[in-house]
Design an enzyme around this catalytic site. Structure first.
Site, mmCIF file in Angstrom:
data_model
loop_
_atom_site.group_PDB
_atom_site.id
_atom_site.type_symbol
_atom_site.label_atom_id
_atom_site.label_comp_id
_atom_site.label_asym_id
_atom_site.label_seq_id
_atom_site.Cartn_x
_atom_site.Cartn_y
_atom_site.Cartn_z
ATOM 1 N N GLY A 12 0.819 -1.213 0.000
ATOM 2 C CA GLY A 12 0.000 0.000 0.000
ATOM 3 C C GLY A 12 0.853 1.263 0.000
ATOM 4 O O GLY A 12 2.088 1.201 0.029
ATOM 5 N N ASP A 59 -1.942 -13.900 4.804
ATOM 6 C CA ASP A 59 -3.123 -13.061 4.941
ATOM 7 C C ASP A 59 -3.351 -12.746 6.413
ATOM 8 O O ASP A 59 -3.222 -13.638 7.270
ATOM 9 C CB ASP A 59 -4.339 -13.802 4.362
ATOM 10 N N ALA A 83 -4.935 -3.721 5.914
ATOM 11 C CA ALA A 83 -6.351 -3.583 6.273
ATOM 12 C C ALA A 83 -7.185 -3.523 5.010
ATOM 13 O O ALA A 83 -6.647 -3.321 3.918
ATOM 14 C CB ALA A 83 -6.578 -2.289 7.064
ATOM 15 N N GLN A 84 -8.501 -3.672 5.158
ATOM 16 C CA GLN A 84 -9.417 -3.228 4.107
ATOM 17 C C GLN A 84 -9.591 -1.750 4.438
ATOM 18 O O GLN A 84 -10.291 -1.393 5.381
ATOM 19 C CB GLN A 84 -10.731 -4.010 4.204
ATOM 20 N N THR A 126 -6.705 5.382 13.029
ATOM 21 C CA THR A 126 -7.197 6.365 12.051
ATOM 22 C C THR A 126 -8.131 7.397 12.663
ATOM 23 O O THR A 126 -8.865 7.096 13.609
ATOM 24 C CB THR A 126 -7.951 5.631 10.921
ATOM 25 N N GLU A 128 -10.764 8.217 11.348
ATOM 26 C CA GLU A 128 -12.138 7.731 11.142
ATOM 27 C C GLU A 128 -12.765 7.287 12.466
ATOM 28 O O GLU A 128 -13.980 7.229 12.589
ATOM 29 C CB GLU A 128 -12.143 6.556 10.166
ATOM 30 N N TYR A 150 -15.760 0.329 8.792
ATOM 31 C CA TYR A 150 -14.293 0.468 8.819
ATOM 32 C C TYR A 150 -13.845 1.141 10.120
ATOM 33 O O TYR A 150 -12.935 0.661 10.801
ATOM 34 C CB TYR A 150 -13.842 1.285 7.603
ATOM 35 N N LYS A 154 -11.556 -0.484 13.084
ATOM 36 C CA LYS A 154 -10.287 0.144 13.480
ATOM 37 C C LYS A 154 -10.282 0.477 14.983
ATOM 38 O O LYS A 154 -9.247 0.426 15.646
ATOM 39 C CB LYS A 154 -10.053 1.426 12.667
#
Ligand code: G4F
Length: 326
Positions: A12, A59, A83-84, A126, A128, A150, A154
């Protein structure tokens, strides 16, 4: 002695910048990532790290593969960036998001506890998690109120990171990072979606840009600055939680204005609002207070949003001109 670092999510944006930073500091860098048939290594190539990192396939949702990666890399530092990570998809895939983003972090914590308890652990938390904000400027003491699957996943991973510090005495840190962007950002995120579209429009390959909520405000920094904060956290004598942000918030509309005007265009002529990109619950505004990071880590954001927009646009103009796909 050479230090060893294991990075999950190395393919990423942050993984690539962090790999480059750690290689430059002389670390042996190991990357943990799922095996995919598509090209996931383009970011590592862009930072010229592809040949220098050692990759382990596995994974985050498979504890045995995480455990093997920790045993093999014998890390001094573990950075859990996998992460997704796309908020928008998390409503379509809430369980997968919970598994990868929430349980995945605990798999890494467990693997560290079992196989490398002396290693220092970083969790990519995050802004978020603040969601429906409970204070005008969010810091480490602001209560959380996540607004997406999400954000909820998190938050679980964040508290487990704190819990493993308090329960087992592990050196764990949680970096509460506000939005951070770069030319390596994925095209699904709004900043890169905009800079890529502006480049295509400027070069005559596209004639409009469809976006969702233009009034959302974000505290946007440069990812290259932010990975340095991650590393600094793990150099502290004790683990802790840190807000990493610029302390300035700007709307999606203003971001568009900056990007289009960089190439002499007016965003109002091209941007169309499309409710298909609205979210079931929105995070209207985020604004971080990075005072603790500055005080304890000696860290502060050094890239102004205007410079970030210019950097992303110049890269996308060059990419579109040579027909690159990323
Ligand atoms: O770029 P975004 O998709 O980022 P978002 O949702 O803030 O999440 C990013 O930052 C988080 C840190 O706070 C990370 F944890 C997370 O992994 C990710 O990196 O959307 C930013 C804003 C949102 O309010 C969204 O509704 O832009 C708004 N927006 C408007 N039109 C759009 C669009 N977002 C996207 N992706 N696409 C649009 O067309």
């Amino acid at each position: 002695m050479t230090k060893s670092a294991l990075i999950t999510g190395i393919s990423g944006q942050d993984g690539a910048y962090l790999a480059r930073l750690l290689l430059d500091k002389g670390y042996d860098v190991w990357g943990f990532q799922p095996r995919r048939s598509t090209d996931t290594l383009w970011r590592l190539r862009e930072v010229q790290a592809e040949d220098d990192v050692r990759l382990i396939n596995g994974d985050l949702t498979d504890l045995s593969s995480v455990l093997r990666a920790v045993e093999k890399s014998r890390p001094d530092e573990v950075y859990n960036l996998g992460a997704q990570s796309f908020v928008g998809s998390s409503w379509d895939q809430p369980l997968l998001t919970g598994q990868a983003t929430g349980i995945g972090a605990v798999n890494v914590l467990e693997a560290v506890r079992l196989a490398a308890p002396e290693a220092r652990f970083y969790q990519a938390s995050t802004s978020e998690m603040f969601g429906l904000i409970q204070a005008e400027r969010q810091d480490e003491n602001t209560p959380f109120y996540p607004r997406s699957p999400y954000g909820v996943a998190k938050l679980y991973a964040h508290w487990m990171t704190v819990n493993y510090r308090e329960s087992f005495g592990l050196h764990t840190s949680s970096g509460i990072l506000f939005n951070h962007e770069s030319p390596l950002r994925g095209l699904e995120f709004v900043t890169r979606k905009v800079t890529d579209a502006v480049a295509r429009i400027k070069l005559g390959l596209q004639n409009e840009l469809r976006l969702g909520n233009l009034d959302a405000q974000r505290d946007w920094g440069f990812a290259g600055d932010y990975v340095d904060a991650m590393w600094r956290m793990l150099q502290q004598p004790q683990g802790g939680d840190y807000v990493i942000a610029t302390g300035r918030t700007v709307s999606v509309r203003r971001f568009c204005e900056l990007a289009f005007s960089h190439v002499g265009l007016n965003y109002e002529d091209y941007v169309k609002v499309d409710p298909a990109f609205y979210r079931p619950a929105e995070v209207d505004i985020l604004l971080g207070n990075p005072a603790k990071a500055q005080r304890v880590l000696g860290w502060q954001a050094t890239t102004a949003l205007e410079d970030l927009v210019a950097m992303m646009l110049e890269t996308d103009l060059a990419r579109v001109q040579r027909g690159a796909r990323n």
